[in-house]
Design a protein around this motif. Structure first.
Motif, PDB file in Angstrom:
ATOM      1  N   ASP A   1       0.849  -1.184   0.000  1.00 16.76           N
ATOM      2  CA  ASP A   1       0.000   0.000   0.000  1.00 16.76           C
ATOM      3  C   ASP A   1       0.892   1.244   0.000  1.00 16.76           C
ATOM      4  OD1 ASP A   1      -2.945   0.928   0.488  1.00 16.76           O
ATOM      5  OD2 ASP A   1      -1.695   2.181   1.784  1.00 16.76           O
ATOM      6  N   GLY A   2       0.610   2.173  -0.912  1.00 17.00           N
ATOM      7  CA  GLY A   2       1.397   3.399  -1.001  1.00 17.00           C
ATOM      8  C   GLY A   2       2.693   3.256  -1.769  1.00 17.00           C
ATOM      9  N   ALA A   3       2.906   2.130  -2.438  1.00 15.74           N
ATOM     10  CA  ALA A   3       4.138   1.916  -3.206  1.00 15.74           C
ATOM     11  C   ALA A   3       4.270   2.972  -4.305  1.00 15.74           C
ATOM     12  CB  ALA A   3       4.145   0.520  -3.807  1.00 15.74           C
ATOM     13  N   GLU A   4       5.521   3.291  -4.634  1.00 16.87           N
ATOM     14  CA  GLU A   4       5.797   4.301  -5.652  1.00 16.87           C
ATOM     15  C   GLU A   4       6.092   3.610  -6.981  1.00 16.87           C
ATOM     16  OE1 GLU A   4       8.047   8.582  -5.719  1.00 16.87           O
ATOM     17  OE2 GLU A   4       9.110   6.912  -4.798  1.00 16.87           O
ATOM     18  N   VAL A   5       5.342   3.991  -8.012  1.00 14.11           N
ATOM     19  CA  VAL A   5       5.498   3.399  -9.342  1.00 14.11           C
ATOM     20  C   VAL A   5       5.835   4.511 -10.330  1.00 14.11           C
ATOM     21  CG1 VAL A   5       4.395   2.084 -11.189  1.00 14.11           C
ATOM     22  CG2 VAL A   5       3.860   1.556  -8.795  1.00 14.11           C
ATOM     23  N   ALA A   6       6.948   4.370 -11.024  1.00 18.88           N
ATOM     24  CA  ALA A   6       7.372   5.380 -11.994  1.00 18.88           C
ATOM     25  C   ALA A   6       6.941   4.971 -13.398  1.00 18.88           C
ATOM     26  CB  ALA A   6       8.884   5.554 -11.949  1.00 18.88           C
ATOM     27  N   ILE A   7       6.484   5.947 -14.169  1.00 15.59           N
ATOM     28  CA  ILE A   7       6.074   5.703 -15.551  1.00 15.59           C
ATOM     29  C   ILE A   7       6.712   6.772 -16.445  1.00 15.59           C
ATOM     30  CG2 ILE A   7       3.888   4.710 -14.772  1.00 15.59           C
ATOM     31  CD1 ILE A   7       2.483   7.272 -15.766  1.00 15.59           C
TER      32      ILE A   7
ATOM     33  N   LEU B   1      -2.387   1.573 -18.819  1.00 18.57           N
ATOM     34  CA  LEU B   1      -3.274   0.548 -19.384  1.00 18.57           C
ATOM     35  C   LEU B   1      -2.834  -0.847 -18.956  1.00 18.57           C
ATOM     36  CD1 LEU B   1      -3.804   1.877 -23.022  1.00 18.57           C
ATOM     37  CD2 LEU B   1      -5.543   1.684 -21.251  1.00 18.57           C
ATOM     38  N   LEU B   2      -1.529  -1.052 -18.906  1.00 22.96           N
ATOM     39  CA  LEU B   2      -0.993  -2.343 -18.473  1.00 22.96           C
ATOM     40  C   LEU B   2      -1.380  -2.617 -17.024  1.00 22.96           C
ATOM     41  CD1 LEU B   2       0.792  -4.758 -19.223  1.00 22.96           C
ATOM     42  CD2 LEU B   2       2.795  -3.375 -18.664  1.00 22.96           C
ATOM     43  N   LEU B   3      -1.244  -1.619 -16.182  1.00 23.97           N
ATOM     44  CA  LEU B   3      -1.636  -1.769 -14.769  1.00 23.97           C
ATOM     45  C   LEU B   3      -3.141  -1.995 -14.644  1.00 23.97           C
ATOM     46  CD1 LEU B   3       0.520   1.109 -13.214  1.00 23.97           C
ATOM     47  CD2 LEU B   3       0.942  -1.348 -12.997  1.00 23.97           C
ATOM     48  N   ALA B   4      -3.911  -1.293 -15.487  1.00 24.97           N
ATOM     49  CA  ALA B   4      -5.362  -1.457 -15.435  1.00 24.97           C
ATOM     50  C   ALA B   4      -5.791  -2.843 -15.917  1.00 24.97           C
ATOM     51  CB  ALA B   4      -6.035  -0.369 -16.281  1.00 24.97           C
ATOM     52  N   ASP B   5      -5.136  -3.323 -16.965  1.00 26.32           N
ATOM     53  CA  ASP B   5      -5.464  -4.652 -17.489  1.00 26.32           C
ATOM     54  C   ASP B   5      -5.207  -5.742 -16.449  1.00 26.32           C
ATOM     55  OD1 ASP B   5      -6.248  -3.631 -19.908  1.00 26.32           O
ATOM     56  OD2 ASP B   5      -4.361  -4.061 -20.935  1.00 26.32           O
ATOM     57  N   ASP B   6      -4.244  -5.481 -15.567  1.00 24.79           N
ATOM     58  CA  ASP B   6      -3.928  -6.460 -14.522  1.00 24.79           C
ATOM     59  C   ASP B   6      -4.745  -6.233 -13.252  1.00 24.79           C
ATOM     60  OD1 ASP B   6      -1.965  -8.734 -14.258  1.00 24.79           O
ATOM     61  OD2 ASP B   6      -1.510  -7.673 -12.394  1.00 24.79           O
ATOM     62  N   GLY B   7      -5.609  -5.219 -13.255  1.00 23.91           N
ATOM     63  CA  GLY B   7      -6.471  -4.966 -12.108  1.00 23.91           C
ATOM     64  C   GLY B   7      -5.836  -4.173 -10.987  1.00 23.91           C
ATOM     65  N   VAL B   8      -4.654  -3.619 -11.222  1.00 22.31           N
ATOM     66  CA  VAL B   8      -3.959  -2.858 -10.184  1.00 22.31           C
ATOM     67  C   VAL B   8      -4.647  -1.510  -9.964  1.00 22.31           C
ATOM     68  CG1 VAL B   8      -1.751  -1.864  -9.477  1.00 22.31           C
ATOM     69  CG2 VAL B   8      -1.791  -3.996 -10.783  1.00 22.31           C
ATOM     70  N   ILE B   9      -5.113  -0.900 -11.036  1.00 17.30           N
ATOM     71  CA  ILE B   9      -5.859   0.356 -10.975  1.00 17.30           C
ATOM     72  C   ILE B   9      -7.048   0.242 -11.923  1.00 17.30           C
ATOM     73  CG2 ILE B   9      -3.857   1.803 -10.420  1.00 17.30           C
ATOM     74  CD1 ILE B   9      -3.777   2.613 -13.409  1.00 17.30           C
TER      75      ILE B   9
ATOM     76  N   LYS C   1      -4.593   0.342  -3.913  1.00 16.38           N
ATOM     77  CA  LYS C   1      -3.376   0.290  -3.108  1.00 16.38           C
ATOM     78  C   LYS C   1      -2.769   1.674  -2.877  1.00 16.38           C
ATOM     79  CE  LYS C   1      -1.825  -4.439  -3.654  1.00 16.38           C
ATOM     80  NZ  LYS C   1      -0.643  -5.312  -3.796  1.00 16.38           N
ATOM     81  N   ASN C   2      -3.475   2.701  -3.294  1.00 18.71           N
ATOM     82  CA  ASN C   2      -2.967   4.073  -3.110  1.00 18.71           C
ATOM     83  C   ASN C   2      -1.556   4.236  -3.670  1.00 18.71           C
ATOM     84  OD1 ASN C   2      -5.308   5.025  -1.521  1.00 18.71           O
ATOM     85  ND2 ASN C   2      -4.548   3.563  -0.004  1.00 18.71           N
ATOM     86  N   LEU C   3      -1.347   3.651  -4.837  1.00 15.72           N
ATOM     87  CA  LEU C   3      -0.028   3.753  -5.459  1.00 15.72           C
ATOM     88  C   LEU C   3       0.305   5.209  -5.762  1.00 15.72           C
ATOM     89  CD1 LEU C   3      -0.266   0.800  -8.025  1.00 15.72           C
ATOM     90  CD2 LEU C   3       0.737   0.769  -5.725  1.00 15.72           C
ATOM     91  N   LYS C   4       1.555   5.572  -5.511  1.00 12.99           N
ATOM     92  CA  LYS C   4       2.042   6.913  -5.854  1.00 12.99           C
ATOM     93  C   LYS C   4       2.688   6.811  -7.233  1.00 12.99           C
ATOM     94  CE  LYS C   4       3.007   7.953  -0.998  1.00 12.99           C
ATOM     95  NZ  LYS C   4       4.078   8.168   0.021  1.00 12.99           N
ATOM     96  N   ILE C   5       1.991   7.289  -8.241  1.00 14.96           N
ATOM     97  CA  ILE C   5       2.482   7.169  -9.613  1.00 14.96           C
ATOM     98  C   ILE C   5       3.202   8.457  -9.996  1.00 14.96           C
ATOM     99  CG2 ILE C   5       1.833   6.800 -12.019  1.00 14.96           C
ATOM    100  CD1 ILE C   5      -0.488   5.096 -10.997  1.00 14.96           C
ATOM    101  N   VAL C   6       4.480   8.324 -10.316  1.00 15.75           N
ATOM    102  CA  VAL C   6       5.315   9.485 -10.636  1.00 15.75           C
ATOM    103  C   VAL C   6       5.773   9.391 -12.084  1.00 15.75           C
ATOM    104  CG1 VAL C   6       6.071   9.840  -8.268  1.00 15.75           C
ATOM    105  CG2 VAL C   6       7.398   8.348  -9.756  1.00 15.75           C
TER     106      VAL C   6
END
Length: 260
Positions: free
Chosen positions: A120-126, A138-146, A166-171
């Motif tokens: 929860d709160g993990a940081e994901v860079a794009i 879209l990849l994260l959405a297809d896997d159900g993450v967001i 998971k309240n991911l912090k997307i940077v």
């Protein structure tokens, strides 16, 4: 002067004439597979009187600017959605003339083995460019993450996230810098060419990987005014040859996929 000497001199003269009359075509690429593939294309064009000059760029913005301004004759580094976005935003009179290869994007992590293991709160860079950032979302959405707004497609942005359990912090980070940022985040979506340069295996290392089928096949782009010129036809024919397909398959072993 003997006949043998005369023939040799004539052949040498013809070779110099051919070299002098060769048409130089400047093509912009990003380092890695795009450059490697075009290095393999180059000798196939030489007998056609085309000297392919390959110029590397470290980002995704300058190659289209350079093509539009006439500093380049062509470029080979981007997929169609990215080109469409650039044309729309910047008014470039450039267009694709052929598909090349597909680089399924992957999400990498030094901290978890599966995307489901992100805390929860993990940081994901794009990537910070619209289309490549969107394809990771879209990849994260297809896997159900967001979850994303319905119908956003390849234009997806952080603003389109409707659910983030998971309240991911997307940077957003410059695509070329994502491998360097990987140790400092929990996961990062990294384009194949930059992953390979950083020593990552685009087939084995991602914890989540895009399907090779989809809209993200890369293209060769030229100025609209040049699309019907003979050198364009020769460049496409050389790129789409059996020799280059074999080169791609043997060199990249599944991390880069030929579109033809």
């Amino acid at each position: 002067m003997t006949l043998k000497t005369l023939v040799a001199g004539l052949a040498l003269g013809l070779a110099f004439t051919a070299a002098a009359s060769a048409e130089t075509i400047k093509i912009g690429v990003t380092p890695g597979p795009h450059a490697q593939i075009l290095e393999a294309v180059k000798p196939l064009l030489a007998p056609k009187g085309i000297d392919l000059e390959i110029i590397e760029f470290s980002d995704y913005i300058v190659p289209n600017e350079a093509l539009s301004s006439g500093e380049l004759n062509a470029n080979s580094f981007q997929h169609q959605p990215y080109l469409d976005n650039q044309v729309k935003d910047r008014g470039y009179k450039i267009e694709s003339v052929a598909t090349t290869v597909n680089f399924p994007i992957g999400v990498y992590s030094n901290k978890v083995k599966k995307i489901a293991d992100l805390a929860d709160g993990a940081e994901v860079a794009i990537p910070n460019d619209p289309t490549n950032g969107g394809r990771v979302l879209l990849l994260l959405a297809d896997d159900g993450v967001i979850k994303l707004k319905d119908g956003v497609g390849t234009t997806a942005s952080i603003a389109d996230i409707t659910e983030n359990p998971k309240n991911l912090k997307i940077v957003e980070i410059d695509a070329a810098q994502l491998p360097r940022a990987l140790p400092d985040v929990d996961a990062a979506g990294i384009n194949t060419n930059y992953a390979e340069q950083a020593g990552l295996d685009p087939v084995k290392d991602p914890i989540l990987r895009e399907s090779p089928k989809g809209p993200y096949v890369n293209v060769i782009a030229v100025r609209s005014e040049d699309k019907d010129k003979p050198w364009v036809k020769e460049l496409v024919a050389a790129y789409h040859s059996a020799e280059i397909k074999d080169f791609v398959e043997k060199t990249f072993k599944g991390s880069v996929l030929a579109s033809w």
